[in-house]
Design an enzyme around this catalytic site. Sequence first.
Site, PDB file in Angstrom:
ATOM      1  N   GLU A  48     -15.269 -28.141 -35.007  1.00  0.00           N
ATOM      2  CA  GLU A  48     -16.240 -29.225 -34.812  1.00  0.00           C
ATOM      3  C   GLU A  48     -15.732 -30.564 -35.356  1.00  0.00           C
ATOM      4  O   GLU A  48     -16.179 -31.050 -36.388  1.00  0.00           O
ATOM      5  CB  GLU A  48     -17.573 -28.842 -35.477  1.00  0.00           C
ATOM      6  CG  GLU A  48     -18.249 -27.638 -34.853  1.00  0.00           C
ATOM      7  CD  GLU A  48     -18.755 -27.921 -33.453  1.00  0.00           C
ATOM      8  OE1 GLU A  48     -19.731 -28.663 -33.305  1.00  0.00           O
ATOM      9  OE2 GLU A  48     -18.147 -27.407 -32.488  1.00  0.00           O
ATOM     10  N   LYS A  53     -12.009 -32.833 -30.102  1.00  0.00           N
ATOM     11  CA  LYS A  53     -12.628 -32.449 -28.835  1.00  0.00           C
ATOM     12  C   LYS A  53     -12.429 -33.527 -27.770  1.00  0.00           C
ATOM     13  O   LYS A  53     -12.166 -33.226 -26.613  1.00  0.00           O
ATOM     14  CB  LYS A  53     -14.115 -32.136 -29.050  1.00  0.00           C
ATOM     15  CG  LYS A  53     -14.326 -30.838 -29.843  1.00  0.00           C
ATOM     16  CD  LYS A  53     -15.794 -30.568 -30.064  1.00  0.00           C
ATOM     17  CE  LYS A  53     -16.030 -29.305 -30.843  1.00  0.00           C
ATOM     18  NZ  LYS A  53     -15.798 -28.075 -30.109  1.00  0.00           N
ATOM     19  N   SER A  75     -21.681 -27.105 -31.303  1.00  0.00           N
ATOM     20  CA  SER A  75     -23.052 -26.844 -31.733  1.00  0.00           C
ATOM     21  C   SER A  75     -23.586 -27.991 -32.587  1.00  0.00           C
ATOM     22  O   SER A  75     -24.765 -28.042 -32.890  1.00  0.00           O
ATOM     23  CB  SER A  75     -23.137 -25.529 -32.519  1.00  0.00           C
ATOM     24  OG  SER A  75     -22.270 -25.570 -33.632  1.00  0.00           O
ATOM     25  N   HIS A  96     -23.372 -22.775 -24.605  1.00  0.00           N
ATOM     26  CA  HIS A  96     -23.721 -22.134 -25.870  1.00  0.00           C
ATOM     27  C   HIS A  96     -23.928 -20.642 -25.667  1.00  0.00           C
ATOM     28  O   HIS A  96     -24.846 -20.222 -24.964  1.00  0.00           O
ATOM     29  CB  HIS A  96     -24.974 -22.778 -26.462  1.00  0.00           C
ATOM     30  CG  HIS A  96     -24.794 -24.215 -26.768  1.00  0.00           C
ATOM     31  ND1 HIS A  96     -25.757 -25.152 -26.534  1.00  0.00           N
ATOM     32  CD2 HIS A  96     -23.729 -24.893 -27.275  1.00  0.00           C
ATOM     33  CE1 HIS A  96     -25.316 -26.342 -26.889  1.00  0.00           C
ATOM     34  NE2 HIS A  96     -24.092 -26.209 -27.337  1.00  0.00           N
TER      35      HIS A  96
END
Length: 117
Positions: A48, A53, A75, A96
């Site tokens: 994350e 990303k 998330s 997800h």
Amino acid sequence: RIRANFASRVKKGKLTQDKLEKMLALVSPVLTYDRFSEVDIVIEAAVERADLKQNIFADLERVCNPNCILATNTSTIPIDIVAKKTKAQDRIVGAHFFSPAHIMPLLEIVRTKDTSA
């Protein structure tokens, strides 16, 4: 790891060995983007970090075919932020998985304001 996750289901009689082998034959692990032009969907599952990303999605946009769906498994980072450095925002979604994914075969697809129909 994929084999190990499903081997327990074979052991419990919830999946046959033949079905497991057929499923595994559909998986082609790769370490580079060389074959990504052949795929219909990519699901990114990096740590994350928004910058990481974004770089991955910029790379994916360059190597994937223009109809490929680009999905993030984030998330905590808004999908719009992940897609920010791409021109392909119309084909980016969130994906997800419910946990554990190999036992609960549920997938939530999250659209952004720019995701095409």
